[in-house]
Design a protein around this motif. Sequence first.
Motif, short mmCIF file in Angstrom:
data_model
loop_
_atom_site.label_atom_id
_atom_site.label_comp_id
_atom_site.label_asym_id
_atom_site.label_seq_id
_atom_site.Cartn_x
_atom_site.Cartn_y
_atom_site.Cartn_z
N HIS A 77 0.86 -1.18 0.00
CA HIS A 77 0.00 0.00 0.00
C HIS A 77 0.90 1.23 0.00
O HIS A 77 1.77 1.36 0.86
CB HIS A 77 -0.89 -0.01 1.25
N MET A 78 0.71 2.13 -0.96
CA MET A 78 1.56 3.32 -1.02
C MET A 78 0.85 4.48 -1.69
O MET A 78 -0.07 4.29 -2.49
CB MET A 78 2.87 3.02 -1.76
N ALA A 79 1.28 5.69 -1.32
CA ALA A 79 0.78 6.91 -1.94
C ALA A 79 1.70 7.29 -3.09
O ALA A 79 2.92 7.15 -3.00
CB ALA A 79 0.74 8.04 -0.91
N ILE A 102 -5.85 -4.11 -12.05
CA ILE A 102 -5.07 -4.85 -13.03
C ILE A 102 -4.95 -6.29 -12.55
O ILE A 102 -4.37 -6.57 -11.49
CB ILE A 102 -3.67 -4.22 -13.23
N ASP A 103 -5.55 -7.19 -13.34
CA ASP A 103 -5.58 -8.62 -13.01
C ASP A 103 -6.15 -8.90 -11.63
O ASP A 103 -5.80 -9.92 -11.01
CB ASP A 103 -4.18 -9.22 -13.14
N ARG A 104 -6.99 -7.99 -11.12
CA ARG A 104 -7.65 -8.16 -9.82
C ARG A 104 -6.66 -8.31 -8.67
O ARG A 104 -7.03 -8.72 -7.57
CB ARG A 104 -8.61 -9.35 -9.84
N ARG A 105 -5.41 -7.94 -8.91
CA ARG A 105 -4.40 -8.07 -7.87
C ARG A 105 -3.87 -6.72 -7.40
O ARG A 105 -3.43 -6.58 -6.26
CB ARG A 105 -3.22 -8.93 -8.36
N THR A 106 -3.89 -5.75 -8.29
CA THR A 106 -3.37 -4.42 -7.96
C THR A 106 -4.42 -3.38 -8.28
O THR A 106 -5.11 -3.46 -9.30
CB THR A 106 -2.09 -4.12 -8.76
N MET A 126 -1.94 3.39 -4.45
CA MET A 126 -1.72 2.09 -5.06
C MET A 126 -1.79 1.03 -3.97
O MET A 126 -1.20 1.19 -2.91
CB MET A 126 -0.35 2.05 -5.75
N SER A 127 -2.51 -0.04 -4.22
CA SER A 127 -2.63 -1.10 -3.22
C SER A 127 -2.62 -2.47 -3.87
O SER A 127 -3.23 -2.68 -4.92
CB SER A 127 -3.91 -0.94 -2.41
N ALA A 128 -1.91 -3.38 -3.25
CA ALA A 128 -1.92 -4.79 -3.64
C ALA A 128 -2.32 -5.65 -2.45
O ALA A 128 -2.06 -6.85 -2.42
CB ALA A 128 -0.55 -5.21 -4.17
N GLU A 129 -2.93 -5.00 -1.45
CA GLU A 129 -3.37 -5.71 -0.25
C GLU A 129 -4.63 -6.51 -0.61
O GLU A 129 -5.66 -5.93 -0.95
CB GLU A 129 -3.65 -4.70 0.85
N PRO A 130 -4.59 -7.83 -0.58
CA PRO A 130 -5.68 -8.66 -1.13
C PRO A 130 -7.07 -8.33 -0.60
O PRO A 130 -8.02 -8.23 -1.38
CB PRO A 130 -5.25 -10.08 -0.75
N SER A 131 -7.21 -8.17 0.71
CA SER A 131 -8.55 -7.94 1.25
C SER A 131 -9.11 -6.60 0.80
O SER A 131 -10.31 -6.47 0.52
CB SER A 131 -8.53 -8.03 2.78
#
Length: 223
Positions: A4-6, A99-103, A126-131
């Motif tokens: 997770h980032m700004a 993008i690809d339901r992951r990011t 930007m987040s790639a945190e699954p939940s």
Amino acid sequence: MPQHMALKGDLELRARIKPLVESFDAEWVSAARDLDTWPGARESARLRIRQDGPRSARKLYSPAVLADEHDREILRQMTDHGIQVRITTTPLPQGTVFIDRRTMFLTDPAPTAPSAHGRRHRTYTMSAEPSLVSGVYALFEAAWESATDLAAFFDPDRPRIDMRAREVLYALGSGMTDVAAARELGMSLRTYRRRVAELLVTLGADSRFQAGMRAGELGLTRG
């Protein structure tokens, strides 16, 4: 890389998003108010239009995207090349890209304070945190399912109803009595019933129930 980032400004956004979309078969799903919600959206659309292949893309927009004829032509070209486009009346407070339901990328609600040059810089998350990604994606899916396919807005046979007729249509769907609906809309009972009769003719319906069904099929209850 942190999950997770700004991101400060368009350059940081492009730097993070570019390597994720270079995969030829990456799924791209987005929600935006119009083609200006994301930087370079028009150029990106033209690039995708020129590309062929199995890449899957869905784009959800507010009705604001239909205001400009040039933008409507870009939307037509998108759908001609296999991109799914729908229009929603559900409020879209933030632009969102998956993008690809992951990011996931989100536009922040308000730009940052003006710089020394007087310009405001947009920021993003930007987040790639699954939940978190799966939760926001579920909201997107709900908005997508209730949205209207773009083709319906370009269909010459789609009935055109004005705002007053749309209010009558909503009143019919609410289950209110004629007396209550007329009072709610600020018109006489006789005028309300005349409006209902005119709406039935416009929709080619024989009953109020059929009018509601027909309006739903045409997407008139959603936009």
